[in-house]
Design an enzyme around this catalytic site. Structure first.
Site, mmCIF file in Angstrom:
data_model
loop_
_atom_site.group_PDB
_atom_site.id
_atom_site.type_symbol
_atom_site.label_atom_id
_atom_site.label_comp_id
_atom_site.label_asym_id
_atom_site.label_seq_id
_atom_site.Cartn_x
_atom_site.Cartn_y
_atom_site.Cartn_z
ATOM 1 N N CYS A 1 0.841 -1.217 0.000
ATOM 2 C CA CYS A 1 0.000 0.000 0.000
ATOM 3 C C CYS A 1 0.870 1.260 0.000
ATOM 4 O O CYS A 1 0.536 2.253 0.682
ATOM 5 C CB CYS A 1 -0.963 0.034 1.191
ATOM 6 N N ALA A 2 1.972 1.193 -0.695
ATOM 7 C CA ALA A 2 2.868 2.355 -0.800
ATOM 8 C C ALA A 2 3.397 2.393 -2.239
ATOM 9 O O ALA A 2 4.610 2.375 -2.466
ATOM 10 C CB ALA A 2 4.003 2.252 0.213
#
Ligand SMILES: Cc1ncc(COP(=O)(O)O)c(C=O)c1O
Length: 438
Positions: free
Chosen positions: A362-363
């Site tokens: 999630c980056a």
């Protein structure tokens, strides 16, 4: 507490520390959990507190029954535990939410101006800030230069908030928060710290650092019962529209309108998660009991051992954002030449009973900066032992030296053993209880 190096000893008891899991080649082994950064197992004190409270579980703020009064008492007392854990000031209120994402979206709905963020953030601290204007600063090769870029951005044009991660969810690197709080204030902005990854590993004093807002999730802080928190200065929270309009958030309702309550109730519409809040409070209390230096030392010992062991394996590349990070929590991200991360993660799980995370965490902007479309992440916590670390290092070394002993294939980018022989059931047998460091 004085930490003693023992191969089988953890710093605290957590749920699942004696879990046995099936192996693809047959038999079982003790699970080695290296995925604390995603969701940490429950601390023994947390499950105890939940067990104690369960018989009294009832409505909060809504009933005169004895159980209801006890539940209400516990829910409100939980704010005090969070306040003590963070050393918050009298002006800072504790709002219970579902998780860090929820807390950040809540604060984003209250911020009266632009928010400045770095491009290294978890999506939860990146996506919500668009409401009034999100200004993205690209991190530099050093922390020093990155701080300079943030100052330049904050000074070039007024911003209401600087929103930064306390520790990167990909590399574990920590930013100099006290310094950032000072520069944000000098430029007329406030500072929010996304402490989802920092709070489980380091003590944070809001009073000493001057941090205005902090958010974190119970499920990453050994309290996986569905609660998170936003802690911070009251004025923006009281001035904003309620996050969830409904019962509990109001003082008075007429057919024509509503008089809203002040924070925290203003933003806690609906029946609150009393067990989640009590669990989170129990985790805060338990972490307050562990000496901060003991906690950091335990983690540095394990993380240094892990980094050194992995770095010595041919083909392993450890990931980092900066060359001068002041500190790193127990998160180690790496790639392995010649292997897709998902393949390595499936092999570690299937053949060694080791749980790691793979993917982009999630980056996505950070992974793109690092020039990667995926990596592996091993994260440690209170239940991790030196023996666990050695198992992971040996398993990766075995993969490099002899290759996997089983076949694996990807379907829609998800790697699995072929054939898969493991039963997927949560009634797997458990083994002997582990020991503790004292
Ligand atoms: C740094 C950071 N911020 C925010 C989040 C989002 O947390 P949650 O999924 O509990 O809302 C995570 C989750 O991994 C995280 O690591």
């Amino acid at each position: 507490m004085t930490a003693v190096v023992d191969q089988n000893c953890a710093l605290a008891r957590v749920s699942g520390d004696d879990l046995r899991v099936p192996l693809v080649q047959g038999g079982t082994t003790t699970y080695a959990n290296f995925d604390y950064a995603a969701s940490a197992p429950a601390l023994a004190q947390v499950t105890d507190r939940v067990q104690q409270l369960l018989p009294f579980y009832a409505s909060v703020h809504r009933g005169a029954g004895y159980a209801s009064r006890i539940s209400t008492e516990c829910y409100e007392a939980a704010r005090g535990s969070v306040t003590r854990f963070l050393d918050a000031t009298d002006d800072q209120v504790v709002v219970f939410t579902r998780n860090t994402t929820d807390s950040l979206n809540l604060l984003a709905s209250c911020v009266p101006g632009d928010t400045v963020v770095l491009d290294i953030e978890h999506h939860a601290n990146f996506l919500p800030w668009t409401k009034h204007g999100r200004r993205v600063v690209h991190a530099a090769a050093t922390v020093e230069e990155t701080v300079g870029r943030l100052v330049a951005e904050l000074c070039s044009k007024p911003a209401a908030l600087l929103a930064v991660t306390g520790a990167s969810n990909v590399t574990g690197e920590v930013l100099p928060l006290e310094r950032l709080a000072t520069v944000a204030h000098q430029c007329g902005a406030r500072i929010l710290v996304d402490a989802a990854q920092l709070a489980p590993h380091r003590r944070i004093s809001l009073r000493e650092t001057g941090i205005d807002y902090v958010v974190f999730s119970g499920h990453k802080l050994y309290a996986p019962f569905g609660a998170g928190v936003l802690v911070g200065r009251r004025d923006w929270l009281d001035a904003a529209e309620p996050y969830l309009a409904g019962g509990g958030a109001v003082r008075e309702v007429t057919t024509g309108g509503a008089e809203w309550a002040a924070a925290p109730q203003r933003h806690e519409g609906g029946s609150p998660n009393v067990l989640g809040a009590a669990a989170l409070a129990a985790a805060c209390d338990a972490l307050c009991e562990i000496d901060a230096e003991t906690l950091a030392a335990h983690e540095h010992r394990l993380a240094d051992r892990l980094r050194a062991g992995l770095a010595a394996i041919p083909g392993v590349q450890l990931l980092s954002i900066w060359t001068d990070s002041p500190d790193t929590v127990g998160i180690v991200a790496f790639t392995l030449d010649g292997f897709v991360p998902g393949h390595v993660a499936a092999y570690l799980s299937a053949e060694h009973g080791i749980g790691v995370r793979d993917g982009r965490f999630c980056a996505h902007p950070l992974l793109a900066r690092l020039g990667l479309d995926g990596a592996l992440r091993a994260s440690i916590g209170l239940g991790t032992t030196p023996a666990d670390v050695d198992r992971l290092i040996e398993a990766v070394a075995t993969l490099v030296n002899t290759g996997p002993a089983w076949n694996y294939a990807a379907t829609n980018n998800v790697w699995n053993p072929t054939p898969e022989t493991r039963p997927f059931t949560s009634t797997a047998p458990v083994g002997a209880a582990p020991c503790l460091v004292d």
